[in-house]
Design a protein around this motif. Structure first.
Motif, PDB file in Angstrom:
ATOM      1  N   ASN A   6       0.540  -0.742   0.292  1.00  0.00           N
ATOM      2  CA  ASN A   6       0.157   0.309   0.530  1.00  0.00           C
ATOM      3  C   ASN A   6       0.311   0.992   0.273  1.00  0.00           C
ATOM      4  N   ALA A   7       2.027   1.016   0.638  1.00  0.00           N
ATOM      5  CA  ALA A   7       2.561   2.478   1.200  1.00  0.00           C
ATOM      6  C   ALA A   7       3.554   2.627  -0.371  1.00  0.00           C
ATOM      7  N   VAL A   8       3.741   1.934  -0.988  1.00  0.00           N
ATOM      8  CA  VAL A   8       4.313   2.247  -3.023  1.00  0.00           C
ATOM      9  C   VAL A   8       3.677   1.891  -4.181  1.00  0.00           C
ATOM     10  N   GLN A   9       1.983   1.924  -3.424  1.00  0.00           N
ATOM     11  CA  GLN A   9       1.237   1.456  -4.834  1.00  0.00           C
ATOM     12  C   GLN A   9       0.861   2.105  -5.797  1.00  0.00           C
ATOM     13  N   ASN A  10       1.048   3.398  -5.738  1.00  0.00           N
ATOM     14  CA  ASN A  10       1.089   4.587  -6.514  1.00  0.00           C
ATOM     15  C   ASN A  10       2.001   4.807  -7.878  1.00  0.00           C
ATOM     16  N   ILE A  15       5.399  -2.314 -14.691  1.00  0.00           N
ATOM     17  CA  ILE A  15       6.817  -2.742 -13.706  1.00  0.00           C
ATOM     18  C   ILE A  15       7.104  -3.775 -15.056  1.00  0.00           C
ATOM     19  N   GLN A  16       8.148  -4.390 -15.264  1.00  0.00           N
ATOM     20  CA  GLN A  16       9.503  -5.141 -15.544  1.00  0.00           C
ATOM     21  C   GLN A  16       9.487  -6.540 -15.080  1.00  0.00           C
ATOM     22  N   GLN A  17      10.329  -6.364 -13.417  1.00  0.00           N
ATOM     23  CA  GLN A  17      10.582  -7.348 -12.732  1.00  0.00           C
ATOM     24  C   GLN A  17      10.212  -7.197 -11.740  1.00  0.00           C
ATOM     25  N   VAL A  18       9.715  -8.476 -10.655  1.00  0.00           N
ATOM     26  CA  VAL A  18       9.613  -8.318  -9.463  1.00  0.00           C
ATOM     27  C   VAL A  18      10.376  -9.709  -9.067  1.00  0.00           C
TER      28      VAL A  18
END
Length: 97
Positions: A6-10, A15-18
């Motif tokens: 939630n803190a970084v959702q925006n 996204i290319q990789q997780v």
């Protein structure tokens, strides 16, 4: 631990990789930057190396640390020092990876 983005959702766009450690996540974005969340001790906080995380091409993870391979072939790590998060001793050898 680490599952709440939630803190970084925006910031999680293009996204290319997780990658994940046991308690944190790191996402590489299309612009070569990295967003992290989760347990700070285990990679959820990349602020100590954030300035170096530019032009990231690939992310890797151990159970408690992350490594980023940059476009110039250098490596940046963060997370638990005893699990690969501190490569100070071998930094000079990790070129052209």
């Amino acid at each position: 631990t680490g599952g709440d983005s939630n803190a970084v959702q925006n910031q999680l766009k293009n996204i290319q990789q997780v990658c994940a450690t046991g308690s944190a996540f790191a996402a590489m974005l299309a612009d070569g930057s990295v967003i992290t969340w989760g347990d700070p001790e285990y990679g959820g906080d990349c602020s100590p190396v954030r300035g170096q995380l530019r032009n990231v091409r690939k992310l890797h993870a151990t159970w408690w640390a992350f490594a980023a391979i940059l476009a110039d072939g250098s490596v940046v790590t963060w997370g638990d020092p005893g699990s690969g998060g501190d490569i100070t001793a071998v930094q000079g050898q990790l070129q052209h990876v």
